[in-house]
Enzyme design. Structure first.
Site, PDB file in Angstrom:
ATOM      1  N   LYS A  22       0.849  -1.209   0.000  1.00 56.29           N
ATOM      2  CA  LYS A  22       0.000   0.000   0.000  1.00 56.29           C
ATOM      3  C   LYS A  22       0.877   1.249   0.000  1.00 56.29           C
ATOM      4  CE  LYS A  22      -1.725   1.537   4.048  1.00 56.29           C
ATOM      5  NZ  LYS A  22      -1.416   2.928   4.377  1.00 56.29           N
ATOM      6  N   ASN A  23       1.909   1.262   0.833  1.00 51.79           N
ATOM      7  CA  ASN A  23       2.710   2.486   1.012  1.00 51.79           C
ATOM      8  C   ASN A  23       3.740   2.699  -0.088  1.00 51.79           C
ATOM      9  OD1 ASN A  23       1.131   3.015   3.165  1.00 51.79           O
ATOM     10  ND2 ASN A  23       2.665   2.530   4.725  1.00 51.79           N
ATOM     11  N   CYS A 121      -5.086  12.544  12.440  1.00 46.98           N
ATOM     12  CA  CYS A 121      -5.761  11.245  12.346  1.00 46.98           C
ATOM     13  C   CYS A 121      -5.596  10.630  13.728  1.00 46.98           C
ATOM     14  CB  CYS A 121      -5.164  10.389  11.243  1.00 46.98           C
ATOM     15  SG  CYS A 121      -3.631   9.639  11.696  1.00 46.98           S
ATOM     16  N   ARG A 126       0.110  14.666  12.646  1.00 46.26           N
ATOM     17  CA  ARG A 126       0.529  14.380  11.262  1.00 46.26           C
ATOM     18  C   ARG A 126       0.667  15.654  10.417  1.00 46.26           C
ATOM     19  NH1 ARG A 126      -1.048   8.955  10.177  1.00 46.26           N
ATOM     20  NH2 ARG A 126       0.430   9.002   8.466  1.00 46.26           N
ATOM     21  N   ASP A 309       4.855   0.818  12.062  1.00 46.28           N
ATOM     22  CA  ASP A 309       3.651   0.149  11.549  1.00 46.28           C
ATOM     23  C   ASP A 309       3.534  -1.295  12.000  1.00 46.28           C
ATOM     24  OD1 ASP A 309       3.574   1.833   8.311  1.00 46.28           O
ATOM     25  OD2 ASP A 309       3.062   2.459  10.335  1.00 46.28           O
ATOM     26  N   ARG A 401      -8.609  -0.592   4.660  1.00 49.43           N
ATOM     27  CA  ARG A 401      -7.753   0.412   4.019  1.00 49.43           C
ATOM     28  C   ARG A 401      -6.398  -0.183   3.652  1.00 49.43           C
ATOM     29  NH1 ARG A 401      -7.365   5.928   7.048  1.00 49.43           N
ATOM     30  NH2 ARG A 401      -5.998   6.123   5.255  1.00 49.43           N
TER      31      ARG A 401
END
Ligand code: EPZ
Length: 421
Positions: A22-23, A121, A126, A309, A401
């Site tokens: 994803k990243n 978030c 952030r 993460d 997500r």
């Protein structure tokens, strides 16, 4: 809102295929803005965040063509020759902060951009001040008004940039902007994450002149234009680590394919300290868990150190381990929200600022818990798989997500899990 119902207590066994990262996919999709020619990406994960980014790019005038769908990895071709609206509106940006990755490419390609500030978030404020500071240093005029970052730049000029802290998307934004700038840009204190390297590799294939990606000094010599290319997205190292933790927590024995251990040294090191047997193949990893894990302490830091993460997932496996673990979160100011939910399952966790003390207990009991952010949700899944009885996880849109078909992949590994409306 969907929920995930998990009947805990079964060891995960068998094989699972890891999806594209994803990243890496998110900045790579934005790289399409830098050229008038088509950019084709393969191994694109079917995730909610990807769909959001595609929506954002489409409303700017990017033509998007999808090939293949369903469980096979997707191929997407993006054509930004018709780019006419360099705006990222709040209603899209507020659902996904990675939208800020359009800022650098738009400034470089169109000489203007109007991007909503992402807002905070769950895991922290952030801010994007480093992204703006870098664009200013490259000669852009920036202003923050009515919650939007406004950027104007006739042509960006190469500059020497130094970010105050290591920022992954900050590095990616500035690297993309520098590709079309006039002259050389040097980014000091650059993020070394593998996803930054994957983006740099794609940009070089498009004609960019980049050296040093993967180190903390990246040099970019601006060129007049970039061409299209076809690029395969690297495997998702965080998805890989998450499934390894799920197997570790349930005394399992799994093999993950289409992935690589080379981006996970810090995580694999900790899993071996916890007592897991890890076998590394060219594009697969196998993990065999002990009956009970040893507690492992950790401290999150920028790559190549232990990734933030993976912090929530390791808190989950420590709840049942032998001994006490000390977990320090140094990247985000509020990334322990999974702790209170794990405590509802019977975990013994004490939070003291950015440090969590996790004392292993003999068993967790299933309960209803609530997901708060992407990786916190993953830690609740891991705990639910290892707990006795049923765990119901609410608000699992957070999971969707970042984890492709999570219940299908887990069920294929023997987990008793199902999605309920
Ligand atoms: C990226 O977020 C990842 N997202 C995050 O993954 C990941 O947790 C994070 O990097 C750290 O590895 C994507 O790549 C899309 P940062 P990013 O800029 O770039 C502060 C997930 O779970 N900072 O490296 O937004 C910031 O507040 C997500 O997949 C500033 O102060 O993170 C944080 O404390 C979550 N000003 C620290 O730096 C800035 O201008 C690192 O943030 C930029 C960052």
């Amino acid at each position: 809102m969907d929920k995930l119902l998990i009947e805990g207590g079964t060891a995960l066994t068998g094989e699972a295929i890891i999806s594209g990262a994803k990243n890496a996919a998110l900045p790579l999709l934005c790289a399409a803005l830098l050229t008038r020619e088509p950019l084709t990406l393969t191994n694109v994960p079917a995730l909610h965040d990807i769909a959001t980014m595609l929506k954002l790019l489409a409303q700017m005038g990017v033509k998007i063509e999808k090939v293949g769908s369903g469980s096979t990895a997707e191929t997407i071709t993006l054509d930004a020759s018709g780019l006419h609206n360099p705006v990222a509106p709040y209603e899209l940006v507020k659902t996904m902060r990675a939208s800020v990755l359009v800022l650098g490419p738009l400034a470089a390609r169109c000489g203007e951009a109007r991007v909503s500030l992402p807002g905070g978030c769950a895991i922290g404020a952030r801010p994007v001040d480093q992204h703006i500071k870098g664009l200013n240093a490259m000669g852009a005029e920036t202003a923050v008004e009515q919650g939007y970052v406004q950027v104007r730049a006739s042509r960006l000029k190469g500059a020497r940039l130094f970010t105050d802290m290591v920022t992954v998307t900050g590095t990616e934004n500035l690297m993309m902007a520098a590709c079309l700038a006039d002259g050389e840009t040097v980014i000091e204190n650059a993020a070394r994450e593998p996803e930054v390297v994957d983006l740099a590799n794609c940009l070089v294939a498009m004609g960019a002149r980049i050296s040093g990606a993967g180190t903390d000094v990246i040099r970019i010599r601006g060129v007049g234009r970039l061409s299209g290319t076809t690029h395969r997205i690297m495997p998702d190292r965080i998805e890989t680590g998450t499934y390894l933790c799920a197997a570790a927590a349930t005394g399992g024995d799994i093999r993950l394919t289409r992935t690589s251990a080379c981006y996970l040294d810090a995580v694999i090191d900790k899993l071996m300290d916890a007592g897991c047997e890890i076998t590394v193949e060219r594009d697969a990893i196998r993990l065999k868990a002990p009956a009970r894990l040893n507690a492992v302490s950790l401290r999150t830091s920028p790559y190549p150190a232990f990734p933030t993460d993976m912090q929530a997932q390791f808190m989950a496996i420590n709840t049942l381990a032998e001994g006490t673990a000390v977990i320090r979160e140094t990247i985000f100011e509020n990334r322990f929200m999974h702790a209170v939910e794990l405590i509802r399952l019977g975990a013994d966790i004490r939070i003291d600022g950015n440090t969590a003390i996790v004392r292993g207990v003999p068993a967790l009991q299933g309960a209803t818990v609530m997901a708060t952010d992407l990786r916190a949700s993953a830690s609740l899944v891991i705990a639910g798989l290892a707990a006795r009885g049923e765990t119901l996880i609410e608000r699992i849109y957070h999971l969707d997500r970042g984890y492709e078909h999570i219940e299908t992949k887990l069920a294929a590994l023997g987990a008793r899990v199902k999605r309920v409306k």
